[in-house]
Design a protein around this motif. Structure first.
Motif, PDB file in Angstrom:
ATOM      1  N   ARG A  60       0.664  -1.080  11.138  1.00 18.80           N
ATOM      2  CA  ARG A  60      -0.276  -0.799  10.032  1.00 18.80           C
ATOM      3  C   ARG A  60       0.258   0.294   9.099  1.00 18.80           C
ATOM      4  NH1 ARG A  60      -6.371  -0.384  12.483  1.00 18.80           N
ATOM      5  NH2 ARG A  60      -6.888  -2.583  12.276  1.00 18.80           N
ATOM      6  N   THR A  86      -0.729  -2.798   3.546  1.00 17.27           N
ATOM      7  CA  THR A  86      -1.421  -3.893   2.853  1.00 17.27           C
ATOM      8  C   THR A  86      -1.474  -5.161   3.693  1.00 17.27           C
ATOM      9  OG1 THR A  86       0.569  -4.675   1.728  1.00 17.27           O
ATOM     10  CG2 THR A  86      -0.751  -2.989   0.588  1.00 17.27           C
ATOM     11  N   VAL A 104       1.473 -10.546   5.053  1.00 15.95           N
ATOM     12  CA  VAL A 104       1.544  -9.897   3.744  1.00 15.95           C
ATOM     13  C   VAL A 104       1.581 -11.014   2.712  1.00 15.95           C
ATOM     14  CG1 VAL A 104       2.913  -8.422   2.208  1.00 15.95           C
ATOM     15  CG2 VAL A 104       2.714  -7.862   4.635  1.00 15.95           C
ATOM     16  N   GLN A 105       0.683 -10.931   1.762  1.00 18.50           N
ATOM     17  CA  GLN A 105       0.593 -11.923   0.689  1.00 18.50           C
ATOM     18  C   GLN A 105       0.542 -13.346   1.242  1.00 18.50           C
ATOM     19  OE1 GLN A 105       3.923 -10.885  -1.829  1.00 18.50           O
ATOM     20  NE2 GLN A 105       2.779  -9.229  -2.797  1.00 18.50           N
ATOM     21  N   SER A 117       8.998  -8.805  -0.052  1.00 20.70           N
ATOM     22  CA  SER A 117       7.726  -8.230  -0.462  1.00 20.70           C
ATOM     23  C   SER A 117       7.927  -6.784  -0.853  1.00 20.70           C
ATOM     24  CB  SER A 117       6.710  -8.291   0.670  1.00 20.70           C
ATOM     25  OG  SER A 117       5.537  -7.628   0.306  1.00 20.70           O
ATOM     26  N   GLN A 165       5.186  -4.975  -1.327  1.00 20.49           N
ATOM     27  CA  GLN A 165       3.922  -4.372  -0.937  1.00 20.49           C
ATOM     28  C   GLN A 165       4.062  -3.745   0.441  1.00 20.49           C
ATOM     29  OE1 GLN A 165       0.373  -5.990  -1.863  1.00 20.49           O
ATOM     30  NE2 GLN A 165       1.034  -6.333  -3.938  1.00 20.49           N
ATOM     31  N   ARG A 166       3.609  -2.511   0.558  1.00 17.49           N
ATOM     32  CA  ARG A 166       3.615  -1.829   1.856  1.00 17.49           C
ATOM     33  C   ARG A 166       2.282  -1.260   2.109  1.00 17.49           C
ATOM     34  NH1 ARG A 166       9.467   0.508   3.147  1.00 17.49           N
ATOM     35  NH2 ARG A 166      10.518  -1.197   2.265  1.00 17.49           N
TER      36      ARG A 166
END
Length: 121
Positions: A32, A37, A51-52, A118, A120-121
């Motif tokens: 986490r 995300t 993720v996504q 990705s 996003q983190r």
């Protein structure tokens, strides 16, 4: 008849003895922190982070180890650290009899995110 799979990660973890549950919970929190995300769910009967909409990592508790799944080939430097834990092409087994390498799991999670493209983190 097969046992009903858990509906949530909390339900999955609740099925383990306290000592193993604590290790699994720390792995959960490590992932986490590395992938804030990511969405948590149960897939294939085990905790999954996505993720996504794409699966990032799965983990599962076993009698003598914790397994982390869907691990692609990583950079040579990271592979050198993973070599003793690789048990199959995309599986890592971390023995419960040794200290859990949470830092390695953190770096692995971040590397998988980067490898899969990705941001996003």
């Amino acid at each position: 008849m097969a046992e009903k799979p858990p509906d949530s990660v909390d339900e999955y973890l609740a099925a383990f003895p306290a000592e193993e549950r604590a290790v699994l919970e720390e792995i959960r929190q490590t992932i986490r922190r590395a992938a804030p995300t990511a969405v948590e769910s149960i897939s294939y009967g085990m905790p999954t982070f996505s993720v996504q909409g794409h699966s990032l990592l799965y983990f599962a508790g076993w009698k003598h180890h914790v397994a982390v799944y869907a691990i692609p080939t990583m950079s040579p430097a990271l592979e050198k650290e993973l070599v003793n834990f690789r048990k199959a092409k995309d599986t890592l087994n971390f023995p419960l009899t040794r200290p859990m390498p949470y830092d390695l799991i953190d770096r692995l999670t971040r590397a998988v995110i980067d490898l899969r493209g990705s941001t996003q983190r």
